[in-house]
Design a protein around this motif. Structure first.
Motif, mmCIF file in Angstrom:
data_model
loop_
_atom_site.group_PDB
_atom_site.id
_atom_site.type_symbol
_atom_site.label_atom_id
_atom_site.label_comp_id
_atom_site.label_asym_id
_atom_site.label_seq_id
_atom_site.Cartn_x
_atom_site.Cartn_y
_atom_site.Cartn_z
ATOM 1 N N UNK A 146 0.835 -1.206 0.000
ATOM 2 C CA UNK A 146 0.000 0.000 0.000
ATOM 3 C C UNK A 146 0.868 1.254 0.000
ATOM 4 N N UNK A 147 1.935 1.239 0.805
ATOM 5 C CA UNK A 147 2.828 2.407 0.878
ATOM 6 C C UNK A 147 3.612 2.577 -0.423
ATOM 7 N N UNK A 148 4.087 1.465 -0.958
ATOM 8 C CA UNK A 148 4.915 1.517 -2.170
ATOM 9 C C UNK A 148 4.161 2.116 -3.361
ATOM 10 N N UNK A 149 2.899 1.732 -3.504
ATOM 11 C CA UNK A 149 2.123 2.186 -4.661
ATOM 12 C C UNK A 149 1.077 3.249 -4.303
ATOM 13 N N UNK A 150 1.096 3.694 -3.042
ATOM 14 C CA UNK A 150 0.136 4.696 -2.576
ATOM 15 C C UNK A 150 -1.301 4.240 -2.875
ATOM 16 N N UNK A 151 -1.620 3.032 -2.415
ATOM 17 C CA UNK A 151 -2.920 2.438 -2.698
ATOM 18 C C UNK A 151 -3.925 2.736 -1.587
ATOM 19 N N UNK A 152 -5.052 3.291 -1.985
ATOM 20 C CA UNK A 152 -6.146 3.548 -1.047
ATOM 21 C C UNK A 152 -7.469 2.988 -1.553
ATOM 22 N N UNK A 181 -4.163 -9.794 12.080
ATOM 23 C CA UNK A 181 -3.061 -10.731 12.322
ATOM 24 C C UNK A 181 -1.940 -10.541 11.312
ATOM 25 N N UNK A 182 -2.314 -10.339 10.042
ATOM 26 C CA UNK A 182 -1.305 -10.218 8.979
ATOM 27 C C UNK A 182 -1.024 -8.769 8.586
ATOM 28 N N UNK A 183 -1.546 -7.834 9.377
ATOM 29 C CA UNK A 183 -1.260 -6.411 9.169
ATOM 30 C C UNK A 183 -1.561 -5.967 7.737
ATOM 31 N N UNK A 184 -2.757 -6.312 7.268
ATOM 32 C CA UNK A 184 -3.158 -5.973 5.905
ATOM 33 C C UNK A 184 -3.920 -4.655 5.863
ATOM 34 N N UNK A 185 -3.930 -4.065 4.696
ATOM 35 C CA UNK A 185 -4.648 -2.802 4.474
ATOM 36 C C UNK A 185 -5.830 -3.075 3.548
ATOM 37 N N UNK A 186 -7.018 -2.716 3.992
ATOM 38 C CA UNK A 186 -8.217 -2.872 3.175
ATOM 39 C C UNK A 186 -8.338 -1.684 2.231
ATOM 40 N N UNK A 187 -8.585 -1.974 0.954
ATOM 41 C CA UNK A 187 -8.753 -0.909 -0.029
ATOM 42 C C UNK A 187 -10.235 -0.564 -0.173
#
Length: 305
Positions: free
Chosen positions: A148-154, A226-232
């Motif tokens: 998410x940080x690398x590609x600036x994904x929101x 648990x896996x520290x994921x980011x929801x888009x």
């Protein structure tokens, strides 16, 4: 003479027995009348639904004099739904998307449209959907925080722009369903470099190991934490909303109108992130669903500790 005396004694005993039986019957009747104010709260057979059912039961017990029987983990959606319609249970937590699309095979729409349609459809069956809890357990796409940080994904639209550089890892059926990858491809013009079908549990292992870059998930899934994921964000609202809330029989509400105000105390009280955390407390930390539910209500100030 002896026979007459015996008959008299037996007659007296019979009379006493009838009196005692009558008294006993009245006592039982009084107890039945006193204990008649009751409701059965149920749930489906997964952690989140069990927690929500316990929350509703705790509130009713704390705020009313209604006796609550809990039959949690009853089964899948259709099992609990049929139990509700057959008056085997009177209340359980469900989701607008499930009600509209699964039970009635209708189109959903936005959260507001789905809620309105849910209430309209249920009303015809003398059922009611009260105020939503706040969380939306819908399908979504998730990536690691690093991605998410690398590609600036929101948003999904952000992901579509770089999807040709990534590998998608999702549940097998998600690859073929119209409300899965094929539909997303069409709406968002999202085309991944590669796509892999796998079991639900393996999906999270794969993305954590870097074998995939994107996975499908439920918005309130404990595995996201648990896996520290980011929801888009599904910015074009491809996935139908699954806003959770109480589904109750209308005759139960007519009999106990106080239940509506009590359950509406949960209106907007549970965010997606909070539901993730509650699920994680059970699935990852091993806490009991009823304890997690009660602690949450105490924390929110809805019941006393």
């Amino acid at each position: 003479m002896k026979i007459k005396k015996i008959m008299v004694v037996l007659g007296m005993l019979a009379s006493i027995g009838m009196v005692l039986a009558a008294c006993g019957g009245n006592s039982d009747g009084d107890q039945a009348a006193e204990g008649n104010k009751q409701i059965t709260v149920s749930s489906k057979n997964f952690t989140e639904n069990v927690i929500l059912a316990h929350m509703m039961a705790e509130l009713i017990e704390a705020k009313t004099d209604i006796k609550v029987t809990r039959t949690v983990n009853l089964g899948g959606s259709n099992v609990v739904w049929n139990a509700l319609k057959n008056n085997e249970v009177q209340l359980f937590p469900d989701y607008t998307g499930t009600i509209v699309a699964n039970y009635y095979q209708e189109e959903t729409g936005t959260s507001e449209e789905s809620l309105s349609k849910t209430r309209e459809l249920l009303k015809a069956d003398n059922l009611a959907f009260l105020e939503p809890f706040g969380m939306n357990n819908t399908y979504t796409l998730a990536v690691t925080k690093e991605t998410a940080d690398q590609y600036n994904l929101k948003t999904f639209s952000d992901l579509a722009k770089v999807s040709d550089e990534m590998t998608l890892g999702v549940e097998f059926e998600f690859l073929d369903r119209d409300d899965g990858y094929p539909g997303i491809q069409k709406l968002y013009d999202m085309n991944f470099k590669d796509s892999k079908g796998m079991d639900h549990g393996i999906m999270y292992q794969a993305i954590e190991k870097g074998e995939t870059d994107v996975t499908n998930a439920y918005a309130t899934d404990a595995q996201i934490i648990v896996h520290n994921l980011v929801i888009l964000e599904d910015d074009k609202q491809f996935f139908p909303p699954y806003d959770g809330g109480p589904v109750i029989r209308q005759d139960t509400l007519d009999q106990y109108p106080e239940i509506e105000d009590v359950l509406n105390l949960l209106k907007g009280q549970i965010t997606d992130a909070e539901m993730q955390e509650l699920n994680a407390q059970v699935d990852m930390e091993g806490l009991k669903e009823d304890d997690v539910a009660r602690d949450f209500l105490v924390k929110k100030g809805l019941i006393e500790g």
